[in-house]
Write an enzyme that holds these catalytic residues in place. Sequence first.
Site, PDB file in Angstrom:
ATOM      1  N   GLU A 153       0.809  -1.227   0.000  1.00 28.28           N
ATOM      2  CA  GLU A 153       0.000   0.000   0.000  1.00 28.28           C
ATOM      3  C   GLU A 153       0.841   1.277   0.000  1.00 28.28           C
ATOM      4  OE1 GLU A 153      -0.580  -2.646   1.846  1.00 28.28           O
ATOM      5  OE2 GLU A 153      -2.700  -3.207   1.691  1.00 28.28           O
ATOM      6  N   PHE A 194     -11.195  -7.162  14.108  1.00 24.84           N
ATOM      7  CA  PHE A 194     -10.172  -7.639  13.187  1.00 24.84           C
ATOM      8  C   PHE A 194      -9.857  -6.555  12.155  1.00 24.84           C
ATOM      9  CE2 PHE A 194      -9.083  -9.918   9.185  1.00 24.84           C
ATOM     10  CZ  PHE A 194      -7.818 -10.332   9.592  1.00 24.84           C
ATOM     11  N   GLN A 195      -8.593  -6.276  12.000  1.00 22.97           N
ATOM     12  CA  GLN A 195      -8.105  -5.254  11.062  1.00 22.97           C
ATOM     13  C   GLN A 195      -8.698  -3.874  11.327  1.00 22.97           C
ATOM     14  OE1 GLN A 195      -8.281  -6.919   7.018  1.00 22.97           O
ATOM     15  NE2 GLN A 195      -6.218  -7.688   7.398  1.00 22.97           N
ATOM     16  N   LYS A 248     -17.396  -0.567   6.402  1.00 23.97           N
ATOM     17  CA  LYS A 248     -17.893  -1.526   5.421  1.00 23.97           C
ATOM     18  C   LYS A 248     -19.416  -1.461   5.280  1.00 23.97           C
ATOM     19  CE  LYS A 248     -17.027  -6.255   3.967  1.00 23.97           C
ATOM     20  NZ  LYS A 248     -16.431  -7.553   4.357  1.00 23.97           N
ATOM     21  N   MET A 264      24.589   8.267   1.730  1.00 24.38           N
ATOM     22  CA  MET A 264      24.371   9.525   2.435  1.00 24.38           C
ATOM     23  C   MET A 264      24.627   9.347   3.939  1.00 24.38           C
ATOM     24  SD  MET A 264      23.863  12.629   1.971  1.00 24.38           S
ATOM     25  CE  MET A 264      22.910  13.250   0.593  1.00 24.38           C
TER      26      MET A 264
HETATM   27  C1  TPP Z   1      12.453   5.312   4.902  1.00 24.10           C
HETATM   28  C2  TPP Z   1      13.776   5.930   5.210  1.00 24.10           C
HETATM   29  N1  TPP Z   1      14.582   5.351   6.135  1.00 24.10           N
HETATM   30  C3  TPP Z   1      15.788   5.902   6.413  1.00 24.10           C
HETATM   31  C4  TPP Z   1      16.203   7.037   5.792  1.00 24.10           C
HETATM   32  C5  TPP Z   1      17.558   7.666   6.141  1.00 24.10           C
HETATM   33  N2  TPP Z   1      18.437   7.639   4.957  1.00 24.10           N
HETATM   34  C6  TPP Z   1      18.609   8.718   4.187  1.00 24.10           C
HETATM   35  S1  TPP Z   1      19.601   8.424   2.890  1.00 24.10           S
HETATM   36  C7  TPP Z   1      19.855   6.842   3.368  1.00 24.10           C
HETATM   37  C8  TPP Z   1      20.745   5.932   2.587  1.00 24.10           C
HETATM   38  C9  TPP Z   1      20.284   5.711   1.198  1.00 24.10           C
HETATM   39  O1  TPP Z   1      21.130   4.783   0.583  1.00 24.10           O
HETATM   40  P1  TPP Z   1      21.057   4.516  -0.963  1.00 24.10           P
HETATM   41  O2  TPP Z   1      19.648   4.320  -1.373  1.00 24.10           O
HETATM   42  O3  TPP Z   1      22.002   3.442  -1.334  1.00 24.10           O
HETATM   43  O4  TPP Z   1      21.485   5.906  -1.576  1.00 24.10           O
HETATM   44  P2  TPP Z   1      22.939   6.586  -1.645  1.00 24.10           P
HETATM   45  O5  TPP Z   1      22.977   7.602  -0.561  1.00 24.10           O
HETATM   46  O6  TPP Z   1      23.955   5.520  -1.451  1.00 24.10           O
HETATM   47  O7  TPP Z   1      22.984   7.191  -2.985  1.00 24.10           O
HETATM   48  C10 TPP Z   1      19.165   6.571   4.543  1.00 24.10           C
HETATM   49  C11 TPP Z   1      19.185   5.292   5.262  1.00 24.10           C
HETATM   50  C12 TPP Z   1      15.318   7.610   4.858  1.00 24.10           C
HETATM   51  N3  TPP Z   1      15.615   8.743   4.221  1.00 24.10           N
HETATM   52  N4  TPP Z   1      14.135   7.028   4.569  1.00 24.10           N
END
Ligand code: TPP
Lengths: 602, 172
Positions: free
Chosen positions: A74, A136-137, A186, A500
Amino acid sequence: MGARFRMLPDWRVWHRVEKEWVVSEERSGANILVESLAKQGVEFVFGYPGGAVLPIYDALFGEERIRHILVRHEAGAAHAAEGYARSTGKPGVVLVTSGPGATNAMTGIADAFLDSIPLVVITGQVPTALIGSDAFQEADTVGISRHCTKHNYLVKDPADLAAVVDEAFQIATTGRPGPVLIDIPKDVQIAMAAWSDAPPQRRQRYAPRTQGASEEIEQAVEMIAGARAPILYTGGGVINSGPRATALLRELQKKTGAPVTSTLMGLGAFPADNPDWLGMLGMHGTYEANMAMNQSDLIVCVGARFDDRVTGRLDAFAPNSRKIHIDIDRSSINKTVPVDLPIIGDCAQVLEQILDVWGDRKAQDLTGWKGRIDTWRERKSLSFPANADAIMPQLAIERLFELTKDKDPIISTEVGQHQMWAAQHFHFFSPNKWLTSGGLGTMGYGLPAAIGAQLGNPDSLVIDVAGDASIQMNIQELGTATQYRLPVKIFILNNEWMGMVRQWQELTYESRYSNSYSDSLPDFVKLAEAYGWKGIRIAKESELDAGIQAMIDYPGPVIVDCCVHNEANCFPMIPSGAAHTEMILYGDTVAGTMDDEAKALV
Amino acid sequence: MMHIKHEAEERHVLTVTVDNEAGILAKIAGLFTARGYNIDSLTVADITENHAVSRITIVTHGPPSQIDQIHAQLERLVPVHKVVDLTESGPFVQRELALIKVAGMGEKRVEALRIADVFRAKPVDTSTSSFIFELTGAPDKIDTFVAIMRELGLVEVGRTGVVGMIRGAEEA
Ligand SMILES: Cc1ncc(C[n+]2csc(CCOP(=O)(O)OP(=O)(O)O)c2C)c(N)n1
Ligand SMILES: [Mg+2]
């Protein structure tokens, strides 16, 4: 069947029967919902079935006006609806079941809330009599979504549905757009109510101000005309306001000569090949954009909101400039940065008013200002070191841009370094081509958003610029693209890291890489093939152009696993807690730690 | 080392006119918690003949910029018709009702009754060893009364929270 609902007194007026319209028949709530959606011109519903929405799914069965797109999770439905909305300018519609269906969708709803994307989200709910019994749900969907929707409803009577849907679309799409949720038990879907073809009598309570006050406009024109170092700082509001706002922004820029920068969300409103384009500003913005903001004497903020990613340290943000802030949402004004002249109104309307008053006034001679900007440009802040052994991720984006630009592609992204590199090195010339999760920064946004965009723009080249970690967050949506034969492309900048996170740990936690390594990555090529996609691996720079070209040429969906330098960092960067003038560029030596005050900032 | 800093704060009384629909109170109260604003008191009741509109009075405190944000954020909610910051709009009346239970015998009991009279607090329940006083007034008047009663056998206090209104003939 046939359960009857008492009409609440204040709703009764809505059902007043006009002479020419006759209440022709009774229909089920589910049926009324589907009719109401069709009336709104909804083409696609992104959804996933379950017990509490079976009556609605039954009403959709064989429905030819509305196409239901079955996602695989979703959250994917909500992001796909966002991608559709952002790329077409129309509201996205989501349909999910109660409980886990609704909670799964919540990330996408929160994402749409922060990025002001118009969504109408229909959630099923347990029957009215069971609400509150931990059935439920059952989840308190209205409660959970209260602070991440622009508005929400629990509909208790099918007779209310037509008007609620009508108002929901109005609220989602006007003023500052956003997600609106309609929770439908529902029994309300099954129960019958009178249905008429007459336009529903929607409540007249939501009427956001769209015109600026004329004194404000006069004052704005005076301030702009008198400025010697003005800058236009534009944001997602320009895109949301529609193509007219983009055209008017360009006209105002032409008349005033002011240089233009944009937030992440606003890219594409101003063409990147214009000599007065400064590039994106903020944490990973260009040196010239941030320096120009800092040194300007007037900032004209159009549909942006002085987000913390943009301002850096607040007490050092543009210390000598006066500020005009145009925004349709009064709560955006003076929220973080106090401004001299707020103008509450729709970007397009206000820009038009400003242009009207401007007439054929002459702007100040900005040669001196442009000269200073040119010296900042000379820093070439987006340059990056060449590397003989590995593909530099920035180069991969540059090549992707060069090889696809003639096709005017739509680019979505995940979240991380790759997102920032795409914002920096891919260039946009028109609105609605750039889909990214700016406010919430949601990993897993890009693939479903690309799917939604491809459905709304069947002839466009749609590419999700992804990271190796992010793409795994909604990887199940590969199946959705396969099912609907959508030729979506995923271009993974695979650096084998949550790049990052790794970068922040390098810069602020003395390279203690706690849990940021992308261990046990799947073989993305095989994964693509397993879903019926084409998989392409680019391992060397010499394969880059051919790999990208093969991706473009393939008529179906493709994953490109582009193996890039593992430890490249995204610069320029304003470290958290620093001022615009304290940017780190490539080649600067960077300390390995940071004081606690700075660490505490987001 | 880092420490949390606090800003200078102001007390403001806001009135909010809203559609009287399910969940509206949760929406308003929740907005305050979600955005880290303070609620000192909140009162609500419907005020129109058809029960369609409610008026909420909120007493809050915070730095001026936050008060302005509260105003703007409240206005952003779809069921909110109007927000008035009484503290900003000029002179206004604010009233609160309190029930104050005091128990005691002898000298203290007499003294409690005497002071209640000075404050125009009305005994609404009496037993041989206790009173419940009803007192209406501005919050600081009630504060003062309660403080005195604390020395004279205070048992329990109930307060409604403030309702407020702009002075003069105009509607806010
Ligand atoms: C749902 C979610 N969880 C955690 C984060 C924190 N976060 C920001 S960038 C990142 C790493 C992303 O890694 P990748 O997709 O390999 O991208 P890169 O920075 O290596 O290009 C994380 C964990 C986030 N932005 N969103
Ligand atoms: Mg990565």
